[in-house]
Design a protein around this motif. Structure first.
Motif, PDB file in Angstrom:
ATOM      1  N   PHE A 159      -5.224 -37.317   9.899  1.00  9.54           N
ATOM      2  CA  PHE A 159      -4.108 -36.640  10.487  1.00  9.54           C
ATOM      3  C   PHE A 159      -3.788 -36.825  11.677  1.00  9.54           C
ATOM      4  O   PHE A 159      -4.733 -36.980  12.567  1.00  9.54           O
ATOM      5  N   THR A 216      -1.635 -29.480  19.717  1.00 10.34           N
ATOM      6  CA  THR A 216      -2.607 -30.407  19.414  1.00 10.34           C
ATOM      7  C   THR A 216      -3.164 -31.400  20.486  1.00 10.34           C
ATOM      8  O   THR A 216      -2.504 -31.741  21.002  1.00 10.34           O
ATOM      9  N   TYR A 229     -12.029 -21.254   6.656  1.00  7.24           N
ATOM     10  CA  TYR A 229     -10.725 -21.014   7.202  1.00  7.24           C
ATOM     11  C   TYR A 229     -10.477 -19.505   7.188  1.00  7.24           C
ATOM     12  O   TYR A 229      -9.916 -19.156   8.288  1.00  7.24           O
ATOM     13  N   HIS A 234       0.622 -33.694  16.211  1.00  9.30           N
ATOM     14  CA  HIS A 234       2.113 -33.207  16.236  1.00  9.30           C
ATOM     15  C   HIS A 234       2.583 -33.445  14.734  1.00  9.30           C
ATOM     16  O   HIS A 234       3.763 -33.603  14.683  1.00  9.30           O
ATOM     17  N   THR A 235       1.605 -33.478  13.673  1.00  5.79           N
ATOM     18  CA  THR A 235       2.270 -33.390  12.247  1.00  5.79           C
ATOM     19  C   THR A 235       1.854 -32.228  11.517  1.00  5.79           C
ATOM     20  O   THR A 235       1.054 -31.555  12.020  1.00  5.79           O
ATOM     21  N   GLU A 236       2.599 -31.738  10.743  1.00  4.54           N
ATOM     22  CA  GLU A 236       2.337 -30.748   9.905  1.00  4.54           C
ATOM     23  C   GLU A 236       1.686 -31.043   8.353  1.00  4.54           C
ATOM     24  O   GLU A 236       2.369 -32.062   7.956  1.00  4.54           O
ATOM     25  N   HIS A 237       0.868 -30.258   7.834  1.00  8.45           N
ATOM     26  CA  HIS A 237       0.558 -30.592   6.578  1.00  8.45           C
ATOM     27  C   HIS A 237       0.245 -29.122   5.783  1.00  8.45           C
ATOM     28  O   HIS A 237      -0.414 -28.322   6.482  1.00  8.45           O
ATOM     29  N   GLN A 238       0.407 -28.990   4.451  1.00  7.94           N
ATOM     30  CA  GLN A 238       0.013 -27.957   3.710  1.00  7.94           C
ATOM     31  C   GLN A 238      -1.305 -28.061   3.443  1.00  7.94           C
ATOM     32  O   GLN A 238      -1.710 -29.275   3.076  1.00  7.94           O
ATOM     33  N   ARG A 241      -7.768 -19.865  15.859  1.00  6.66           N
ATOM     34  CA  ARG A 241      -6.712 -20.501  14.856  1.00  6.66           C
ATOM     35  C   ARG A 241      -6.926 -22.074  15.121  1.00  6.66           C
ATOM     36  O   ARG A 241      -6.129 -22.675  15.051  1.00  6.66           O
ATOM     37  N   ARG A 242      -8.132 -22.494  15.723  1.00 10.61           N
ATOM     38  CA  ARG A 242      -8.283 -24.078  16.022  1.00 10.61           C
ATOM     39  C   ARG A 242      -9.634 -24.456  15.125  1.00 10.61           C
ATOM     40  O   ARG A 242     -10.478 -23.662  15.121  1.00 10.61           O
TER      41      ARG A 242
END
Length: 91
Positions: free
Chosen positions: A44, A1, A63, A47-51, A72-73
């Motif tokens: 956001f 990230t 998407y 280095h954090t993850e979100h669904q 994929r960015r």
């Protein structure tokens, strides 16, 4: 990230881009990568993850395009109450 732009500790205000309606439809690249914007309406941090729960057709297409491109960015910009985007975002 990656963080697109770092704010110095002396900056306490968010700088906003011009409204999208006043920007040209096609933006010329300055030689860097052009990444899709995914305005999720939240903050956001790197280095954090979100669904993601993507249900709106235009965002589902965005998407899918991101996945098909292999990149994929994408950029998640901060979005104001008036729908303006901040000059900073998270890749």
């Amino acid at each position: 990230t990656k963080v697109l732009r770092r704010c110095s500790s002396s900056e306490d205000e968010v700088r906003w881009l011009e409204p999208l309606s006043s920007m040209p439809h096609k933006v010329k690249s300055s030689g860097g990568d052009v990444l899709p914007l995914f305005p999720l309406g939240g903050v956001f941090l790197p280095h954090t993850e979100h669904q993601l729960s993507i249900f709106e057709p235009r965002y589902r297409k965005l998407y899918n395009d991101i996945l098909v491109s292999g990149s994929r960015r994408f950029v998640v910009p901060l979005m104001g109450e008036d729908q303006r985007l901040a000059e900073v975002g998270v890749v």
